[in-house]
Write a protein that holds these residues in place. Structure first.
Motif, PDB file in Angstrom:
ATOM      1  N   LYS A  74      59.188  66.396 138.438  1.00 24.97           N
ATOM      2  CA  LYS A  74      60.441  65.881 138.994  1.00 24.97           C
ATOM      3  C   LYS A  74      60.367  65.800 140.513  1.00 24.97           C
ATOM      4  CE  LYS A  74      65.442  66.710 139.104  1.00 24.97           C
ATOM      5  NZ  LYS A  74      66.547  67.577 138.618  1.00 24.97           N
ATOM      6  N   GLU A  75      59.807  66.830 141.156  1.00 25.48           N
ATOM      7  CA  GLU A  75      59.688  66.842 142.620  1.00 25.48           C
ATOM      8  C   GLU A  75      58.765  65.729 143.096  1.00 25.48           C
ATOM      9  OE1 GLU A  75      60.233  71.452 143.994  1.00 25.48           O
ATOM     10  OE2 GLU A  75      58.356  70.894 143.003  1.00 25.48           O
ATOM     11  N   ILE A  76      57.673  65.539 142.384  1.00 24.89           N
ATOM     12  CA  ILE A  76      56.723  64.489 142.768  1.00 24.89           C
ATOM     13  C   ILE A  76      57.386  63.121 142.653  1.00 24.89           C
ATOM     14  CG2 ILE A  76      54.568  63.339 142.104  1.00 24.89           C
ATOM     15  CD1 ILE A  76      53.515  66.124 141.297  1.00 24.89           C
ATOM     16  N   GLY A  77      58.088  62.902 141.551  1.00 19.44           N
ATOM     17  CA  GLY A  77      58.790  61.631 141.383  1.00 19.44           C
ATOM     18  C   GLY A  77      59.810  61.404 142.470  1.00 19.44           C
ATOM     19  N   PHE A  78      60.553  62.445 142.826  1.00 24.47           N
ATOM     20  CA  PHE A  78      61.573  62.316 143.872  1.00 24.47           C
ATOM     21  C   PHE A  78      60.932  61.995 145.213  1.00 24.47           C
ATOM     22  CE2 PHE A  78      64.457  63.977 147.116  1.00 24.47           C
ATOM     23  CZ  PHE A  78      65.635  63.316 146.760  1.00 24.47           C
ATOM     24  N   SER A  79      59.779  62.613 145.504  1.00 25.64           N
ATOM     25  CA  SER A  79      59.108  62.351 146.781  1.00 25.64           C
ATOM     26  C   SER A  79      58.643  60.910 146.888  1.00 25.64           C
ATOM     27  CB  SER A  79      57.915  63.296 146.945  1.00 25.64           C
ATOM     28  OG  SER A  79      56.841  62.928 146.089  1.00 25.64           O
ATOM     29  N   LEU A  80      58.494  60.238 145.744  1.00 24.25           N
ATOM     30  CA  LEU A  80      58.078  58.836 145.736  1.00 24.25           C
ATOM     31  C   LEU A  80      59.265  57.891 145.592  1.00 24.25           C
ATOM     32  CD1 LEU A  80      54.883  59.112 143.496  1.00 24.25           C
ATOM     33  CD2 LEU A  80      54.992  58.854 145.981  1.00 24.25           C
ATOM     34  N   GLY A  81      60.456  58.444 145.638  1.00 17.53           N
ATOM     35  CA  GLY A  81      61.640  57.598 145.631  1.00 17.53           C
ATOM     36  C   GLY A  81      62.325  57.439 144.294  1.00 17.53           C
ATOM     37  N   TYR A  82      61.920  58.218 143.287  1.00 17.88           N
ATOM     38  CA  TYR A  82      62.526  58.121 141.955  1.00 17.88           C
ATOM     39  C   TYR A  82      63.600  59.201 141.811  1.00 17.88           C
ATOM     40  CZ  TYR A  82      58.780  54.938 140.685  1.00 17.88           C
ATOM     41  OH  TYR A  82      57.923  53.871 140.648  1.00 17.88           O
ATOM     42  N   THR A  83      64.824  58.794 141.635  1.00 15.33           N
ATOM     43  CA  THR A  83      65.922  59.752 141.495  1.00 15.33           C
ATOM     44  C   THR A  83      65.989  60.335 140.090  1.00 15.33           C
ATOM     45  OG1 THR A  83      67.449  57.935 140.986  1.00 15.33           O
ATOM     46  CG2 THR A  83      67.288  58.640 143.292  1.00 15.33           C
ATOM     47  N   GLU A  84      65.422  59.642 139.102  1.00 15.56           N
ATOM     48  CA  GLU A  84      65.395  60.121 137.727  1.00 15.56           C
ATOM     49  C   GLU A  84      63.953  60.300 137.280  1.00 15.56           C
ATOM     50  OE1 GLU A  84      67.951  60.989 136.018  1.00 15.56           O
ATOM     51  OE2 GLU A  84      69.508  60.269 137.406  1.00 15.56           O
ATOM     52  N   VAL A  85      63.663  61.436 136.644  1.00 17.47           N
ATOM     53  CA  VAL A  85      62.304  61.708 136.215  1.00 17.47           C
ATOM     54  C   VAL A  85      61.835  60.690 135.179  1.00 17.47           C
ATOM     55  CG1 VAL A  85      62.938  63.293 134.363  1.00 17.47           C
ATOM     56  CG2 VAL A  85      60.728  63.557 135.522  1.00 17.47           C
ATOM     57  N   SER A  86      62.780  60.141 134.388  1.00 20.29           N
ATOM     58  CA  SER A  86      62.403  59.148 133.382  1.00 20.29           C
ATOM     59  C   SER A  86      61.847  57.889 134.039  1.00 20.29           C
ATOM     60  CB  SER A  86      63.610  58.800 132.506  1.00 20.29           C
ATOM     61  OG  SER A  86      64.671  58.298 133.298  1.00 20.29           O
ATOM     62  N   GLY A  87      62.420  57.518 135.187  1.00 23.18           N
ATOM     63  CA  GLY A  87      61.914  56.342 135.898  1.00 23.18           C
ATOM     64  C   GLY A  87      60.502  56.558 136.402  1.00 23.18           C
ATOM     65  N   PHE A  88      60.219  57.772 136.892  1.00 23.42           N
ATOM     66  CA  PHE A  88      58.870  58.089 137.349  1.00 23.42           C
ATOM     67  C   PHE A  88      57.892  58.081 136.181  1.00 23.42           C
ATOM     68  CE2 PHE A  88      55.743  61.564 138.442  1.00 23.42           C
ATOM     69  CZ  PHE A  88      54.957  60.754 139.250  1.00 23.42           C
ATOM     70  N   HIS A  89      58.303  58.617 135.034  1.00 24.48           N
ATOM     71  CA  HIS A  89      57.439  58.615 133.841  1.00 24.48           C
ATOM     72  C   HIS A  89      57.051  57.191 133.467  1.00 24.48           C
ATOM     73  CE1 HIS A  89      57.050  62.662 131.897  1.00 24.48           C
ATOM     74  NE2 HIS A  89      57.935  62.962 132.837  1.00 24.48           N
ATOM     75  N   ARG A  90      58.038  56.303 133.427  1.00 33.79           N
ATOM     76  CA  ARG A  90      57.750  54.907 133.051  1.00 33.79           C
ATOM     77  C   ARG A  90      56.802  54.250 134.049  1.00 33.79           C
ATOM     78  NH1 ARG A  90      63.308  55.000 131.808  1.00 33.79           N
ATOM     79  NH2 ARG A  90      63.813  54.037 133.825  1.00 33.79           N
ATOM     80  N   ALA A  91      57.065  54.485 135.342  1.00 33.17           N
ATOM     81  CA  ALA A  91      56.228  53.876 136.369  1.00 33.17           C
ATOM     82  C   ALA A  91      54.797  54.407 136.283  1.00 33.17           C
ATOM     83  CB  ALA A  91      56.814  54.148 137.753  1.00 33.17           C
ATOM     84  N   PHE A  92      54.642  55.730 136.149  1.00 30.65           N
ATOM     85  CA  PHE A  92      53.304  56.320 136.113  1.00 30.65           C
ATOM     86  C   PHE A  92      52.533  55.826 134.898  1.00 30.65           C
ATOM     87  CE2 PHE A  92      50.056  59.551 135.495  1.00 30.65           C
ATOM     88  CZ  PHE A  92      49.633  59.792 136.802  1.00 30.65           C
ATOM     89  N   ARG A  93      53.221  55.689 133.757  1.00 30.01           N
ATOM     90  CA  ARG A  93      52.548  55.174 132.566  1.00 30.01           C
ATOM     91  C   ARG A  93      52.082  53.734 132.781  1.00 30.01           C
ATOM     92  NH1 ARG A  93      52.339  56.343 127.067  1.00 30.01           N
ATOM     93  NH2 ARG A  93      53.834  58.054 127.232  1.00 30.01           N
ATOM     94  N   SER A  94      52.908  52.954 133.483  1.00 30.80           N
ATOM     95  CA  SER A  94      52.523  51.560 133.732  1.00 30.80           C
ATOM     96  C   SER A  94      51.331  51.476 134.681  1.00 30.80           C
ATOM     97  CB  SER A  94      53.709  50.783 134.313  1.00 30.80           C
ATOM     98  OG  SER A  94      53.995  51.183 135.639  1.00 30.80           O
ATOM     99  N   TRP A  95      51.200  52.454 135.579  1.00 25.20           N
ATOM    100  CA  TRP A  95      50.092  52.457 136.523  1.00 25.20           C
ATOM    101  C   TRP A  95      48.795  52.944 135.893  1.00 25.20           C
ATOM    102  CZ3 TRP A  95      53.358  55.858 140.308  1.00 25.20           C
ATOM    103  CH2 TRP A  95      54.376  55.083 140.874  1.00 25.20           C
ATOM    104  N   THR A  96      48.891  53.965 135.060  1.00 25.50           N
ATOM    105  CA  THR A  96      47.685  54.660 134.596  1.00 25.50           C
ATOM    106  C   THR A  96      47.467  54.624 133.094  1.00 25.50           C
ATOM    107  OG1 THR A  96      48.827  56.787 134.338  1.00 25.50           O
ATOM    108  CG2 THR A  96      47.958  56.269 136.532  1.00 25.50           C
ATOM    109  N   GLY A  97      48.510  54.236 132.329  1.00 30.50           N
ATOM    110  CA  GLY A  97      48.387  54.233 130.879  1.00 30.50           C
ATOM    111  C   GLY A  97      48.634  55.587 130.253  1.00 30.50           C
ATOM    112  N   MET A  98      49.086  56.564 131.034  1.00 33.57           N
ATOM    113  CA  MET A  98      49.370  57.885 130.501  1.00 33.57           C
ATOM    114  C   MET A  98      50.559  58.487 131.251  1.00 33.57           C
ATOM    115  SD  MET A  98      45.934  59.654 132.132  1.00 33.57           S
ATOM    116  CE  MET A  98      45.991  61.022 131.017  1.00 33.57           C
ATOM    117  N   THR A  99      51.150  59.527 130.680  1.00 37.17           N
ATOM    118  CA  THR A  99      52.291  60.170 131.318  1.00 37.17           C
ATOM    119  C   THR A  99      51.805  61.104 132.421  1.00 37.17           C
ATOM    120  OG1 THR A  99      52.299  62.071 129.832  1.00 37.17           O
ATOM    121  CG2 THR A  99      53.547  60.114 129.129  1.00 37.17           C
ATOM    122  N   PRO A 100      52.682  61.474 133.372  1.00 38.80           N
ATOM    123  CA  PRO A 100      52.282  62.435 134.412  1.00 38.80           C
ATOM    124  C   PRO A 100      51.805  63.752 133.831  1.00 38.80           C
ATOM    125  CG  PRO A 100      54.342  61.350 135.008  1.00 38.80           C
ATOM    126  CD  PRO A 100      54.038  60.953 133.605  1.00 38.80           C
TER     127      PRO A 100
END
Length: 364
Positions: free
Chosen positions: A329-355
């Motif tokens: 959650k902290e990592i996602g917030f540091s990258l501008g994601y207010t919701e952890v779910s948004g960071f999960h979706r973005a990271f999966r789209s970048w790497t093909g896997m969850t954080p």
């Protein structure tokens, strides 16, 4: 801790296959002088790292030659290997103090022949790209009513030991130069935590030194910035500055637009506020052009601006997941994601896997 692997944390880790869009970035090099000064400090203490140099195909005698260079990715890997095996308190600071104006060649002489110390410092920062500093550290100079502030931002995706080394090398270099200037240092502020060898700094600075700050800053009293350096010479200063300007123009022209955008994106992420993602308009302004022009130039290269932003965010996220204990959650917030779910979706789209899966895989 395992040695740093820049293949996932740095865009300049190892040469990609021909045709890769990142190929141009691997032309970025660090003057061998920086590594040479580090080796001199180690050798003065009877420490040999010849076996590490050999792993990178480097020869000690070659690094002593003027004009030698090392690819940025190799430099980062080599530096991390050395820092993993060798423990010398304040190694970066000591190496930085070994660097003098002559080591910077034309840039050094352009600075020390400047008409004022304000101009000398400004030139050093302007020509940092000619010295390899613009790749590792982005410096700036800001003046207020009472102080001139030399700031430095370091690539955030590097391991803590490498960050400390680069910050200390930067500080050591400035300390060696400024102590002969007659300028009064008011305060030093460093982002790194207070190291066990902090007393080393006190031997060289009479001003307060603070740690765990928001920025890296050397604050200089403005009162003497207009004074003349001992080697000031208008003719030499103008000649050297003209040469540096021509070299700077050649470097800027040699960089592809994609590479220049990548560098600007990285710089924008390092600048506060860190959670604000760089926009096309901001990067375009940084590169001295309009947003529409930049969009067209990227289109000609078959690249979208957002893809380059995502590429950098993916590297930052991977580095934080691997090298820190921060929560997802902290990592996602540091990258501008207010919701952890948004960071999960973005990271999966970048790497093909969850954080979480990425972190568990790296830990394993």
């Amino acid at each position: 801790m395992m040695p740093f692997d820049p293949d996932t944390a740095s865009p300049l880790a190892a040469a990609p296959p021909a045709g890769s869009p990142e190929l141009g970035q691997f032309a970025l090099q660090i003057p061998g002088m920086h590594l040479n000064k580090l080796l001199q400090v180690l050798e003065s203490r009877g420490v040999s790292v010849a076996h590490i140099l050999a792993r990178f195909g480097l020869d000690r005698s070659g690094l002593r030659l003027g004009g030698s260079h090392i690819l940025y990715g190799d430099y980062v890997r080599l530096l991390d290997c050395i820092l993993t095996e060798v423990t010398v308190p304040g190694l970066g600071f000591l190496a930085g103090r070994h660097i003098n104006a002559a080591d910077f060649g034309v840039v050094g002489y352009a600075c020390i022949s400047a008409p004022t110390w304000r101009e000398a410092i400004s030139r050093f920062i302007r020509y940092q790209a000619l010295l390899g500093y613009g790749i590792r550290i982005r410096q700036d100079l800001v003046e207020n009513a009472s102080h001139a502030v030399i700031g430095a931002r370091v690539l955030p995706e590097l391991p803590a030991r490498t960050l400390l080394y680069l910050v200390e090398e930067w500080l050591g270099n400035w300390s060696a130069w400024l102590e002969t200037s007659g300028l009064e240092l008011a305060e030093i502020r460093l982002m790194v935590p207070r190291p066990d060898h902090a007393a080393l700094y006190m031997r060289y600075f009479s001003c307060p030194v603070h740690f765990s700050c928001a920025e890296n800053e050397i604050r200089i009293c403005r009162s003497h910035l207009g004074s003349m350096p001992e080697m000031a010479n208008d003719i030499a200063a103008n000649m050297m500055a003209d040469y540096c300007e021509n070299m700077l123009a050649r470097i800027n022209q040699s960089l592809s637009i994609v590479e220049r955008v990548r560098q600007s994106i990285s710089a924008q992420f390092r600048a506060p506020p860190h959670a604000t993602r760089p926009t096309l308009e901001v990067v375009a302004a940084d590169l001295g052009m309009g947003a529409r022009t930049l969009r067209r130039m990227l289109a000609l290269e078959g690249v979208r601006f957002q893809d380059l932003v995502n590429e950098h965010m993916a590297r930052l996220a991977q580095a934080m997941l691997r090298d820190s204990d921060r929560s997802i959650k902290e990592i996602g917030f540091s990258l501008g994601y207010t919701e952890v779910s948004g960071f999960h979706r973005a990271f999966r789209s970048w790497t093909g896997m969850t954080p979480g899966a990425y972190r568990e895989g790296r830990d394993g």
